[in-house]
Design an enzyme around this catalytic site. Structure first.
Site, short mmCIF file in Angstrom:
data_model
loop_
_atom_site.label_atom_id
_atom_site.label_comp_id
_atom_site.label_asym_id
_atom_site.label_seq_id
_atom_site.Cartn_x
_atom_site.Cartn_y
_atom_site.Cartn_z
N GLN A 155 0.83 -1.21 0.00
CA GLN A 155 0.00 0.00 0.00
C GLN A 155 0.86 1.25 0.00
O GLN A 155 1.60 1.50 0.96
CB GLN A 155 -0.91 -0.01 1.23
CG GLN A 155 -1.64 1.31 1.49
CD GLN A 155 -2.58 1.22 2.67
OE1 GLN A 155 -3.64 0.62 2.61
NE2 GLN A 155 -2.20 1.84 3.78
N TYR A 195 0.54 4.66 0.50
CA TYR A 195 -0.23 5.83 0.95
C TYR A 195 0.70 6.85 1.62
O TYR A 195 0.93 7.93 1.11
CB TYR A 195 -1.29 5.41 1.96
CG TYR A 195 -2.59 4.86 1.37
CD1 TYR A 195 -2.67 4.40 0.07
CD2 TYR A 195 -3.74 4.80 2.15
CE1 TYR A 195 -3.86 3.90 -0.45
CE2 TYR A 195 -4.93 4.30 1.64
CZ TYR A 195 -4.99 3.85 0.35
OH TYR A 195 -6.17 3.34 -0.14
N GLU A 213 -13.50 -1.37 5.60
CA GLU A 213 -12.77 -2.12 6.61
C GLU A 213 -13.20 -1.73 8.02
O GLU A 213 -12.60 -2.14 8.98
CB GLU A 213 -11.26 -1.83 6.47
CG GLU A 213 -10.69 -2.30 5.16
CD GLU A 213 -10.91 -3.79 4.99
OE1 GLU A 213 -10.48 -4.55 5.87
OE2 GLU A 213 -11.54 -4.20 3.98
N ASN A 216 -4.54 7.80 17.06
CA ASN A 216 -5.75 7.86 17.88
C ASN A 216 -6.17 9.29 18.17
O ASN A 216 -7.36 9.56 18.36
CB ASN A 216 -5.53 7.07 19.17
CG ASN A 216 -5.62 5.57 18.93
OD1 ASN A 216 -5.47 5.12 17.80
ND2 ASN A 216 -5.85 4.81 19.98
#
Lengths: 401, 379, 379, 401
Positions: free
Chosen positions: A129, A131, A247, A387
């Protein structure tokens, strides 16, 4: 329908039992042992297990039937994920089957579907991936890697980072900038890049667990065929968000936490302090109880979401809530593991991570795997949007602050 | 099986919410707090009319045949509205004890009276307020003599009967005690959340054999306490949801330094954690209730009900503390005033945290079970 | 009394800091980590030249006559620079044991060798790595025989001697063990913070009477362990200060969403808590060191040294955890890389937290003393 | 000089012993018992104790000698504060001796000094602080109460709130707005207002501990003599900041926490669960140890600051650090108290707060005082600038964020 009622549904229970049975009979013992002891898995381990799932038609169970899937509901998918994780199956590397595949069959051309989907299902192509970039982590819209159209190719220049398992990858799906108009989210395109193309350089990043999971990927004048653009130019951000949403219900990682909690239980029974196992110490007992309660709480929240999804509602931002709770629980469990190990001393014998290693073990047996897991999992609250970002999202989108 | 559908439960919740909005506003509640009883007699009669008091009592005894799920819906709404009435001891504990362990005569006498609002019952168990004088019973002719002390008897002052747990030759026994019987002393006060509460002292009190609950053994008490713990969790969930709503509104409307408090990241994240905590407490509470009902009806229990109950009480206690404390903190000065309701939520949550075992007690049990591989080795 | 003034201590700290800046940069440190020894032999020799190794050794043995305060200054600076050399076992534990409990011959042999950098000593105590085989000694002619296991012997691989704690007929005894003696097995690995560490197994190893420390009893070991705990606290303070500085710099320079991370309130408040935690850990550590020195020199102790030591270790462990974890979190991805130093601080702090008793162990003792009214009833 | 060394200084130890001795002999037992059991104190209790201190010349020990003080250093003052608190002395109400007095002798006119200082020292005048307003709490610069000059008077209109003990006050020192130019901090003046003047109305605020400490004070066309303005018009903010700085080293409340920790110790020894005192339970033991460690840590930080102050440095923002640590420790201790009480049930028999109350106690003896303290102390992280504000201050001013 309450989540707990849903879980009692006989068909659901039967499916769960079927996955459990399959793992018990088909998960190779050598692979399972490596997973349970936290040892290094090679690419061949992952591929072997994924091919076993492929043979059972479960590798892409959550895909539509027309593309070779089973049309699993979110609940079935969650059960499959939980039960394989609990059984000690390797991480189902998601880059092909969960990320590249669904974007291709949803937004790709027929040619792309024909060309890429079969090898994704069979894990004959390994994906990664593309990104994150050095200047675009949680702030992903800020990506700078440019793709400039040149005839029937794009010329790609830039740098991707934190690219998991890129060292094994045949293909990368990448977010690249093809335009600069308006908001930074605009002008991002979704491109499929051959990792063997000239100009692609993979440099390992060793992480604080001393392991090589991550990489930097340098893209220097890489020529990518224009028909490797998925969907429309400039719509890459939309596809990436689609993926994220896709997801959303797996971020809790209930299966992984369950497996780790079992490992903690065993560790507390094995390590002795002052002659008695840690499990008999009142403080350890309460801490184990607390982690168990948090796991049951997380599971209950997941079940409510899954029940809502099953009832046809389209939950939106749960991914943030589950990601926060799930990652912090994992860190709670691995933190308890290293605290338990610390009673005898924190020996990190990294050779112990290599399968088949035979030299004398120093310190507590099994410690290297647990320490590795703990160090590695400090990243769970960072990756996929830290988070802090998840809490921003919830504050804004759910609470309206 | 409950006679209620999911829709019935929604209607019940709506009915309680509507009652609170219409008839249980701040002024009425303040008047109730100042009254001698400390709860609303008129409200109690109204609850009976609305059918709430018989919600978990069998239809043969004048109830509507619900169970723990319906009690939980009622308690959650009661938590939202900070109701002061003796729902917990009368409906959950006493009616539960009578339904599961009472004689036919006891059930016929008390269950319809509870459902009809004519009887209020309290429950006295666990430790003595002081030390060394738990209640013991000894046979005495065709009855028993009870002596000892019990602390923290909620609504003891208003109770027509108090169900007293006593030790009878080493076994648990439950007795229907008349508070006006000779030898009974009750000392009254208020709990931290303004409920009437009493210390009960029994000095050789005579109780007839007919007032012992035939099925009132330790196993029943254990089941009852788990049920009561879950009812308390449900009440706490309601109170937390309400406290969160008030706090979120305050964050949006209160301005400081020229902007709303809610535009600052620290209060934002704290509010997120409060909302997540309430959500988790609700989810684990409903899970545990589902498991308890399944266990009670012989259905296949996914998880052992005691395990989920311990987890529910522990997690809702942790959520209650976070939400109670931070609701006041985020409100600032106004949160410290008796006039504003958020402090009442805080004190209610403080009490609910502790009833039927605080977080530590449940975590110790859960940890012990987990260490021993409880729950079929499934964690 | 220490031969050092406050100014001497500042000069010492400056000297270590300067050495680190000049000669212990990332490249050199990376080379040391890759070396077989796992620490710098050349550096060790340099430390001897700079006088650091004799800092707490008496002038009659080639040292400069300092004590715990000077060791703490050295360890704090070592924590800042993440030094890999065996300062703790050699200077604090072994030299401390020899100075306080060694014979004149032992002192004459080892203390000058330590001060001069010719000898590295390790220390093996506490639990065995496995279970059930702690080290026991039994008299054997004019010497002793030692058998058993010890885990987590830091720098055991490089040690010229290992001071081993053994049980001798129920009493604690300390022996100078030669690692090449017959019956000694060492299995080597690395600790979580990359230090060389060994499991030690003794199979009927012969130790001469002259190699037993005459004053090596339980009381000495207790004092030594407290001293070592405080040295570890000082090292942790240095590491925390450095980690905080790096993290604060990162917050100021790293931009995200078009602004520095440090402009967000949540990272700001977390950073404040990290700085406060380090400040508290430093203050309580210096307090405890002051009390320990006062107790050792017979001065009037304001607070009992063991009480303050327990508090210092517990508070610095709590601070170490907060700072270690949040340093990585606030750094994001870069904090997860082995190449960047913040993860090394994290792993170092993880180890320091646990050495000589983790937070829980010290809090339990402190709680017990407090419950018993320890400390002259003064809390 | 290290704080601990300073504490070992013989002169300092002698002073500490002298304060201890004085409390042991001169603190009236009835007052001490009320304090230690958390019962209500009347105004007469406070005044009686303050007059005893006045007779000993300690009531304003931290004032300069020329105004009747003892020129105490910050360290001496901290020792005095700690030891009197530990001994169970009432809170030394600061509004006169710590706030109004120092502002008057530093910035006031000779006439103000002559008129107000003697009665402050003797506690013949009771003062209250008119700072907070409904729209100006942590955001104090936002005050709206207006004072308009009218000949040789100011006409004051507005509302103050959270005014502690205003119900007993003879005088209020208040921040009022006399101008509106520039930053909100400008245009604020420091005015001394007679609480008996027409137009002053005090309305009680009952707090969540069911007690009456706080008030709203309404000011309706209150005529205040112009010579009750302290210093210059528009400089009130500066004086208020001076005051804050003046008090910076007492915010830790070490003495109060010490007294509360003793009370917790006794409570844990007295309350039994399952036949044994809570103090024997491993969880309670660890929790007691943790609170003790935090108290020792706080004390050590204070001692370092005091040593620095003693050495002549002028510490600046410590007030924020000490306030954060001190208030959170107090809440930690009182939270433990109510958790201990909860083992037997949280009975809040408010009648038990009245001295001399004789009716039967319900629940655990002493519970009302502890519950009151706990509920009251929820405000410690709110008042005087909420802890969130204190962290903002430290982030900005100390860390440069």
């Amino acid at each position: 329908m309450l989540g707990i009622d849903l879980m009692r549904d006989p068909a659901i229970q039967a499916f769960r039992a079927e996955v459990q049975r399959f793992c018990a009979t088909h998960l190779p013992a050598d692979i399972r042992d490596k997973v349970l002891s936290g040892q290094h898995l090679g690419k061949d381990d992952y591929v072997r297990w994924q091919k076993i799932l492929f043979d059972r038609d479960w590798i892409v169970g959550h895909w539509p039937r027309q593309y070779g899937g089973q049309d699993w509901t979110p609940l079935q998918r969650a059960i499959f994920d939980d039960e394989t994780s609990k059984a000690g199956a390797p991480w189902l590397t998601p880059f092909g089957v969960c990320y590249a595949g669904p974007v291709i069959y949803t937004f790709g051309s027929q040619a792309q579907k024909d060309r890429f989907l079969p090898a994704i299902r069979s894990t004959d192509t390994w994906w990664c991936q593309g990104y994150s970039e050095p200047g675009a982590g949680s702030d992903l819209a800020n990506i700078k890697t440019r793709a400039v159209r040149d005839g029937d190719h794009y010329i790609v220049n830039g740098q991707k980072t934190w690219t998991t398992m890129a060292q094994w990858a045949d293909m990368m799906f990448a977010l690249v900038r093809t335009g600069n108009d308006g908001k930074p989210q605009n002008g991002i395109s979704f491109l499929l890049i051959d990792m063997k193309a000239p100009g692609v350089t993979v440099r390992p990043i060793i992480s604080i667990d001393k392991c090589h999971h991550l990489n930097e990927v340098f893209l220097d004048d890489v020529r990518v065929p224009a028909d490797h653009l998925v969907g429309e130019e400039g719509r890459g951000w939309t596809y990436a968000k689609f993926l994220l949403n896709n997801e959303r219900l797996l971020g809790a990682e209930v299966g992984k936490s369950t497996r780790l909690l079992h490992q903690l239980r065993r560790t507390l029974a094995e390590i002795r302090d002052g002659g008695r196992p840690l499990a008999d110490d009142p403080h350890w007992r309460r801490r184990l109880g607390e982690l168990r309660a948090r796991l049951l709480g997380l599971e209950a929240v997941c079940n409510e979401y899954l029940a809502a999804a099953e009832a046809g509602s389209t939950p939106g931002l749960e991914v943030s809530a589950l990601k926060i709770m799930g990652s912090e629980l994992i860190q709670g469990i691995t933190g308890a593991m290293v605290d338990a190990l610390a009673v005898k001393g924190l020996v990190y014998q990294t050779e112990g991570l290599e399968p088949g290693w035979q030299a004398p073990a120093v310190g507590v047996p099994g410690a290297p795997g647990m320490i590795r897991e703990h160090l590695h999992d400090r990243a769970t609250t960072i990756y996929g949007g830290a988070n802090e970002i998840q809490r921003n999202i919830l504050a804004k989108a759910v609470l309206g602050l | 099986m409950s006679a209620f559908t999911q829709e019935d439960r929604s209607l019940l919740a709506d009915s309680v919410d509507r009652f609170i909005t219409d008839a249980y506003g701040p002024d009425r509640r303040a008047a109730i707090l100042k009254s001698d009883d400390g709860f609303g007699r008129a409200e109690w009669a109204r609850y009976a009319e609305l059918g709430w008091l018989g919600i978990a009592i069998g239809e043969d005894h004048g109830g509507s045949g619900g169970g723990l799920a319906e009690l939980a819906v009622l308690m959650r709404a009661a938590g939202r509205g900070l109701l002061m009435e003796p729902l917990l001891p009368t409906l959950v504990q006493a009616a539960g004890a009578l339904a599961a362990g009472g004689s036919a005569e006891q059930q016929a006498q008390w269950l319809p009276a509870i459902a009809g609002g004519q009887a209020i019952l309290a429950f006295a168990q666990d430790d003595a307020a002081g030390d060394g004088a738990p209640v013991t019973a000894r046979p005495d002719g065709d009855g028993y003599r009870l002596s000892g002390c019990r602390g923290f008897v909620l609504y003891g002052a208003a109770a027509d009967r108090i169900i007293v747990k006593a030790d009878l030759a080493g076994d648990t026994a439950l007795f229907l005690l008349c508070p006006t019987a000779a030898g009974v002393t009750l000392a009254h006060a208020r709990s931290i959340d303004d409920r009437p509460v009493s210390d009960l002292t029994l000095d050789n009190v005579r109780v007839a054999a007919a007032d012992r609950l035939p099925g009132g053994d330790a196993a029943l008490l254990d089941r009852l306490n788990r049920m009561a713990a879950l009812a308390v969790c449900a009440e706490a969930v309601g109170a937390m949801e309400a406290a969160n709503r008030l706090t979120l509104d305050y964050l949006k409307t209160r301005t400081q330094f020229g902007t709303s408090i809610g535009s600052f990241q620290v209060p934002q994240h704290r509010m997120v954690d409060m909302v997540l905590a309430a959500q988790e407490a609700a989810a684990i509470t409903w899970s545990a209730i589902g498991a308890a009902i399944a266990a009670g009806t012989g259905g296949p229990a996914i998880r052992d009900a005691p395990v989920l109950t311990a987890a529910a009480k522990a997690r809702s206690a942790a959520a209650a503390r976070l939400i109670g404390e931070q609701s006041i903190q985020l409100h600032g000065g106004i949160g410290m005033t008796e006039e504003y309701v958020i402090g009442h939520y805080y004190r209610r949550l403080m009490l609910l945290e502790t009833l039927f075992g605080g977080a530590g007690w449940h975590l110790d049990r859960l940890g012990g079970w987990t260490a021993a591989g409880f729950d079929g080795g499934d964690a």
